[in-house]
Design an enzyme around this catalytic site. Structure first.
Site: not given
Ligand code: TYM
Length: 333
Positions: A118, A203, A206
């Site tokens: 990032k 991957k 968004k």
């Molecule tokens: P975020 O919002 O980027 O993604 C949410 C969840 O989706 C999963 N994910 C994927 N899994 C498989 N293939 C993909 N292409 C793919 N893209 C996204 C992510 O691994 C995630 O599980 N930091 C976290 C949000 C968060 C969080 C937490 C998670 C905040 N606090 C506490 C767990 C526990 C995030 O940015 O996820």
């Protein structure tokens, strides 16, 4: 499995009003399975985390949070069984973040791969927000407030989960306590699901705009799959395909009961890409049809009520943890 009240916490950012199939396969699908096995679920919308990239256009975050909650419920989370809540409604997340930020070594955060990525995207220190570096500290607070058995996420979250356990153990050592047991990383065993490819085989994300959304219509889904990346050397129908490198075949593997036959025929040049695509469109639309129908029934007012109840339940657990944390640190609880 009888889970004996084992607790689970996970969350998603609210950077878009639509969850994509990567979010579903990596995380949400497991949340629903765990709920149905009897685990005590805390499913969060991480609206504060969205601000690390959206502070200059935060106006949509509230709306996005409601829409994401609809995706959660449509996918099968049952608000009667699982606490569904918004991170910013439980202020203890901010308090624990502050306390953890005082005892987390900067080096751990600077080494985080997601931070390095990032940071490279943002030009110059003047534009890099302080909160970006602390992102895993806030995530750790989200998790440890609930002292969960496990955290179900996609593969990309593994570095954050590692820091989380390290911070918990450091806290325990510093304050001679056992408040924070280590938690498990619940990442799908199938690598295709743990890191679902997007329409272009990068991957699904968004930020790449290469996703199929849970709430897309059948027509939108069809249009997207028709443009998906396939084996580049498969030009004629009977050229052999390489299903491992073809986005359409990857989705067949996840959503089509006949994927093994479909892959074999693709490999042997017995079928063309358009047949693959048509069968893929059918399989994906068939799988998500009931969720899309359920989603259309959900009104914003009902969702807000569910979120209020979820926050109340989350607060009970979070407040109890904070009392122990303050006492362990020698603060007046
Ligand atoms: P975020 O919002 O980027 O993604 C949410 C969840 O989706 C999963 N994910 C994927 N899994 C498989 N293939 C993909 N292409 C793919 N893209 C996204 C992510 O691994 C995630 O599980 N930091 C976290 C949000 C968060 C969080 C937490 C998670 C905040 N606090 C506490 C767990 C526990 C995030 O940015 O996820």
């Amino acid at each position: 499995m009888n889970s004996d009240n084992k607790r689970i916490l996970s969350g998603m950012r609210a950077t878009s009003p639509k969850l994509h199939l990567g979010n579903y396969e990596g995380a949400l699908r497991n949340w629903v399975d765990l709920q149905n096995k009897g685990y005590e679920m805390f499913c969060m919308v991480a609206d504060w985390h969205s601000l690390t990239t959206m502070s200059e256009n935060s106006g949509e975050i509230g709306h996005n949070s409601i829409e994401i909650t609809k995706d959660y419920i449509a996918a099968g989370l049952n608000p009667e069984k699982s606490a569904i809540f918004i991170q910013s409604h439980v202020k203890e997340h901010a308090e624990l973040h502050l306390l953890f930020s005082m005892m987390t070594p900067l080096g751990w955060l600077e080494r985080t791969p997601t931070y390095k990525e990032k940071k490279a995207e943002i030009e110059g220190a003047e534009r890099e927000p302080y909160g970006l570096l602390g992102y895993p500290v806030l995530q750790t607070s989200d998790i440890l407030l609930y002292r969960p058995y496990g955290v179900p996420v996609g593969r990309d979250q593994a570095p954050h989960l590692e820091i989380g356990n390290d911070i918990g153990q450091r806290f325990n050592r510093l304050y001679k306590t056992e408040i924070f047991p280590t938690y498990k990383y619940l990442i799908p065993e199938d690598e295709t699901r743990a890191k679902l490819p997007g329409l272009d085989m990068r991957k699904m994300s968004k930020s790449y705009d290469n996703g199929i959304n849970l709430s897309d219509t059948a027509e939108e889904t069809a249009k997207k799959i028709k443009t998906a990346y396939t084996t580049p050397t498969k030009i004629k129908m009977d050229d052999p395909g390489i299903p491992e490198g073809c986005a359409v075949c990857q989705y067949l593997k996840v959503y089509s009961p006949d994927w093994q036959t479909q892959w074999e025929e693709d490999r042997q040049g017995l079928r063309g890409c358009s047949k693959n695509k048509n069968e893929c469109i059918e399989a994906v639309n068939e799988y998500f049809r009931p969720m899309r129908e359920r989603r259309a029934q959900l009104a914003d007012g009902d969702v807000l009520e569910i979120l209020n109840k979820g926050a109340e339940r989350a607060r009970e657990v979070a407040c109890a943890t904070m009392v122990e944390v303050r006492v362990a640190m020698g603060l007046l609880a």
